[in-house]
Every structure is written in structure tokens, then in C-alpha cells.
Write an enzyme that holds these catalytic residues in place. Structure first.
Site, short mmCIF file in Angstrom:
data_model
loop_
_atom_site.label_atom_id
_atom_site.label_comp_id
_atom_site.label_asym_id
_atom_site.label_seq_id
_atom_site.Cartn_x
_atom_site.Cartn_y
_atom_site.Cartn_z
CG HIS A 66 -1.67 0.96 1.25
ND1 HIS A 66 -3.38 0.98 0.86
CD2 HIS A 66 -1.12 2.60 1.86
CE1 HIS A 66 -3.55 2.80 1.04
NE2 HIS A 66 -2.83 2.82 1.69
CD GLU A 67 1.71 3.53 3.96
OE1 GLU A 67 1.68 4.57 3.17
OE2 GLU A 67 0.66 3.05 4.41
CG HIS A 91 0.02 6.71 -0.72
ND1 HIS A 91 -0.77 6.87 -1.45
CD2 HIS A 91 -0.26 5.83 0.07
CE1 HIS A 91 -1.88 6.65 -0.45
NE2 HIS A 91 -2.06 6.21 0.42
CD GLU A 128 -6.15 5.39 0.20
OE1 GLU A 128 -4.90 6.05 0.29
OE2 GLU A 128 -6.18 4.27 1.01
ZN ZN Z 1 -3.21 5.54 1.90
#
Ligand code: ZN
Length: 502
Positions: A265-266, A269, A295
Site C-alpha cells: 500500500h505505502e 503511494h 489513494e
Molecule cells: Zn493510503
């Protein structure tokens, strides 16, 4: 003599320089800083924030912008210079419309709100938080009135996080999603098929998790020459320069998913930040577009790639070699089912890919009702329970695991929640288009090839920065406005086969 446009850009680049220093100090505070250093660190950060705020509201910006408004540089709003002028004008107008006294009142209420929230959650005592929350709602209404809005006050608040987006449009898309998602989640909950979750709760040595997560993040395209992975309590991604992006995670020795999917997830980003144009750093064309688009990049890599069967076709043998005692005897299909478990639950941040959006829709509906004055703060806990019963078929036993679970409202972040679901919706629609244009992403993932998708995202999503609004970008990239169809189709396909739905 520099031109007016050069002056404007130089000013913005210098502000970005200060901001990036503050980011580095904040990253350090949340990862490595010794605990006793907190007081002086707060002074350092407050000092820099004050400098940054003063620069943002420098009256010269207004003069430069009005000089540039009629120039050729502004004539194409999607060119780099046009976007710079358009977005800086937007920001300057917003900042100068809100009176200083309101800015200070909001900042004070948000500090008090977070303290009151934290104490109220520990004590399971909503009443002790209700007073400051009412004040925050009042102040956010005043902020909306000061900034102005087209339709409803909530528009002005949403616009802070998702520039240009409207309440009416988000309501329309999320309502369509909700109508089909509620029965899908109910059908999954009724299915007799259940994954074996115990396999994810075996022993996973932290050093091995770190090595495996780093390898996966690197394989999907996070550039470790221009970034790092460190440990923190509440994971985040921060950029502090065009070639310096820090991602963080937390490890649980007895749960595989927290760190691994958190890292993906990170990294998602971070890949977005690393894909922004370095020569435009500090200027709108080199800045992320919106929280929802940010996101979308994290969700795309975490869920659409990282929870796909094709991804694990490639990575599972390596996972079994890395964690032989935990996974040596587990077939790929059992592992794949376990990481895609869906069940209605009370806590948003622990929820799965399918139910997550229902948690968001509940918050979106409730915070709109608060701002539009159709719900009072004292009636909020009861309204919360009712919506959980209605949409997820469960009810929190107390407010600590109900209305008090998120920091957002106490931190005066109203209008923020819908960006999480917008992220899922954008991700699904981008992914469907990429799959079509790149000719079958599954085969590529199964062969460990992630570069074509990465390149596609860099060209179409990261590269343009703020040259288009999010809704314009979605239309340009996918050929249609944002809708719920792609996300729903992806969820339906995956869970129909996993849970044996008809
Ligand atoms: Zn996020």
C-alpha cells in the site's frame, strides 16, 4: 530581470524547499527521534509551518497572478504554465478568503479535539467528546461559508481534499455502489465456504518479513535508490524531495498481512510520488492531484495487484522458501483464499477490500448530515449503530469500537473520508483500462512483469500532476466518467469464485 511567471515559480519552489525540510523532521519524529526530543521538535516544525503559511499568503502572489491571468501562459489551462497559474490562483483565493481568526480557531479546536477524542475512546465515553465535536462542526460550517460553495456547504469541505469534486457526484456514485455492495457482502457472509485464517497467524520472523516485503515493493517498481522503508506505529508515506520518498510499516510476528499488504500500500503511494516530474517539483504540474488519486495508486498495487491470484502465482514459491515453517505445507489456493477473506466487521482499518467501502459510505453520510444540520452531534452514536446494522448487518457493542474509532472528526478532517472510496473507484477503473490496453495483466503478473503497468501509470496518471482535475483525468484515461461498475465487477468476479456464489 526575471519575468513575473519566473518570480511566481521561484517563490513556490522556495516554499516547497521549506516544506520538504518540515517533512523530513516529521518523518524523523515518527520513526527515529528519541522520545525526549519531542518538545524542541514541535518548536522546529511550528517555526517552519509559520514560515510556509506566511509565504502561501504573501500578497505579491495575488499581484503576480492577476498580472498573469490574461497572459498567453494562462491560455491553455492544461499546459504546465496554465496549470501552475490556475492551481496557484485557486489555493491563494481559498487561503485569503478564510479569516485569520477562523484559521486559528480551527487549529486550536483540532488540537483539543484530538486530545478529547483520544481520552473519550479510552474511556468509551462519547459524551466527553461531544462538546468539542459540536464546536468543530460549527467551525467547519463557518469555513465553508467563508470559502463559498456551489450547492451545499459540504462541497467546500470536500474540495480541500478532492479539488473540483462535488457532493452530488460522489453521492451518486457511492449510492449506486452501496446498492449492489450490500447484497454482495450479505451473500458472502451467508456462504458456507470459509478460508483457513490460521495460516496467516503462524510465526513469521520479522527480519524475513522485511526482506520479503522489500523484495516485493522493489519488484512492483518502488525505487529504493530514491526511497527507504522504515518502522513506525501508524504507517505512512512521506516525500521530502524529488528523489527522497520514505515509506513505513509495522510488523506483527504472528500475522502475515499487516506488514506485507501495508508495504505494498505505502509503496503504491511512494511509486506515485516517485513518478511525479522532478523538474516541476514544488509546482502544480509536479504535485499529486488529489487524496483520492493518491489513494487509487496505493489501492491498485495493494489490492488489484497484490491480492490477485496471478501475483501470488509468481511470488508464492518465494514466500514458501522465505517462510518454510509457516507456509511449506499450505497450498497456494488456501493462501490466496485467506488473504482475500471477507466478513462484516466493526473496525474500518481492519476491514477487507469489499466491506471497506461500506465503512466509508457510513461516515460520508453521517458527516454530511452533521454539516448540513440534519443530524445533531448527540444523536450521532445512535445514527452510527443504525447504519452499521443496515449496511453491514452488525452493531458495535460500544462507542469505542463504533463512532469513536477514527481520529478524523476530532482532527477537524471533515470531507476527507470519501477520498478513500474514491481511491478504490479510480483504481478499479484505471486498472480495467490498463488491462485492456496492455493486453492481459494477469499473464504479466504471473511472469513477474510489473514494468508495463508501472510505465502505463507513470505516463497517464503520475506524469500529468495537476494539469487536469481528477474527473478530467479519469475521462481522458478511461474514456468515461467515474462510475461504480469497474469496482463492482472486479469484486464480483473475485468473490463469486472464492465463495461459490451463484
Ligand atoms: Zn493510503
Amino acid at each position: 530581470m526575471p519575468t513575473t511567471f519566473e518570480r511566481l515559480c521561484e517563490h513556490a519552489r522556495e516554499t516547497a524547499l521549506l516544506n520538504s525540510i518540515a517533512e523530513l523532521l516529521q518523518w524523523d519524529e515518527r520513526t527515529l527521534m528519541p522520545s525526549a526530543a519531542g518538545t524542541y521538535r514541535a518548536e522546529q516544525i511550528t517555526y517552519l509551518s509559520g514560515q510556509v503559511h506566511a509565504r502561501h499568503t504573501d500578497p505579491r502572489i495575488g499581484e503576480w497572478l492577476s498580472e498573469l491571468a490574461e497572459s498567453d501562459l494562462a491560455s491553455d489551462p492544461h499546459s504546465d504554465s496554465g496549470a501552475t497559474i490556475r492551481m496557484m490562483q485557486r489555493e491563494f483565493d481559498k487561503l485569503t478568503k478564510v479569516p485569520q481568526s477562523l484559521v486559528e480557531a480551527l487549529s486550536r479546536a483540532s488540537v483539543l479535539g484530538q486530545q478529547a477524542w483520544s481520552a473519550a475512546r479510552k474511556a468509551n465515553d462519547f459524551a466527553s467528546f461531544a462538546g468539542v465535536l459540536s464546536e468543530i462542526v460549527e467551525l467547519k460550517r463557518a469555513q465553508a461559508a467563508a470559502v463559498g460553495f456551489a450547492d451545499v456547504p459540504y462541497d467546500a469541505l470536500l474540495d480541500d481534499y478532492e479539488p473540483g469534486e462535488t457532493t452530488a457526484n460522489v453521492t451518486h456514485v457511492l449510492e449506486e455502489l452501496r446498492q449492489e455492495l450490500v447484497p454482495l457482502v450479505a451473500a458472502i457472509a451467508d456462504s458456507p465456504r470459509r478460508p483457513n485464517l490460521e495460516i496467516l497467524r503462524r510465526e513469521y520472523a520479522i527480519s524475513q518479513q522485511q526482506a520479503f516485503g522489500t523484495q516485493a515493493a522493489s519488484a512492483i517498481g518502488f525505487d529504493f535508490r530514491r526511497g527507504r522503508l522504515d518502522v513506525t506505529d501508524h504507517p505512512f508515506c512521506a516525500e521530502m524531495g524529488p528523489d527522497d520518498c520514505r515509506i513505513t510499516t509495522r510488523y506483527d510476528e504472528h500475522f502475515f498481512s499487516t506488514a506485507f499488504f501495508g508495504i505494498l500500500h505505502e509503496a503504491g503511494h511512494g511509486i506515485y510520488d516517485q513518478g511525479l516530474r522532478a523538474d516541476q517539483y514544488g509546482l502544480p504540474p509536479g504535485t499529486y492531484l488529489s487524496l483520492g488519486i493518491h489513494e487509487s495508486q496505493s489501492r491498485l498495487w495493494e489490492n488489484l495487484v497484490g491480492r490477485s491470484r496471478a501475483f501470488w502465482h509468481h511470488f508464492y514459491p518465494q514466500a514458501q522458501t522465505t517462510f518454510p515453517r509457516a507456509l511449506g505445507d499450505v497450498p497456494l489456493d488456501d493462501f490466496y483464499f485467506a488473504i482475500n477473506d471477507v466478513r462484516p466487521s466493526l473496525i474500518r482499518v481492519e476491514s477487507d477490500e469489499a466491506t471497506y467501502n461500506l465503512h466509508i459510505i457510513i461516515r460520508f453520510e453521517l458527516e454530511q448530515a452533521l454539516i448540513n444540520d440534519t443530524l445533531t452531534v448527540s444523536d450521532l452514536p445512535a445514527a452510527w449503530r443504525e447504519k452499521y446494522r443496515h449496511y453491514l448487518g452488525i452493531e458495535p457493542p460500544d462507542d469505542a469500537d463504533g463512532v469513536l474509532q477514527d481520529v478524523h472528526w476530532g482532527a477537524a478532517l471533515i470531507g476527507y473520508f470519501p477520498t478513500y472510496s474514491l481511491g478504490n473507484l479510480y483504481a478499479a477503473q484505471f486498472f480495467a483500462t490498463a488491462d485492456q490496453e496492455l493486453g492481459g495483466l494477469d499473464d504479466q503478473f504471473a511472469a513477474g512483469e510489473f514494468q508495463p503497468l508501472l510505465q502505463w501509470l507513470q505516463d497517464r496518471i503520475h506524469g500529468p500532476g495537476q494539469c487536469y482535475s481528477a474527473s478530467q483525468l479519469v475521462e481522458r484515461v478511461t474514456g468515461k466518467p467515474l462510475g461504480h461498475e469497474s469496482l463492482l465487477a472486479q469484486l464480483r468476479t473475485k468473490y463469486t469464485s472464492l465463495y461459490g456464489l451463484e
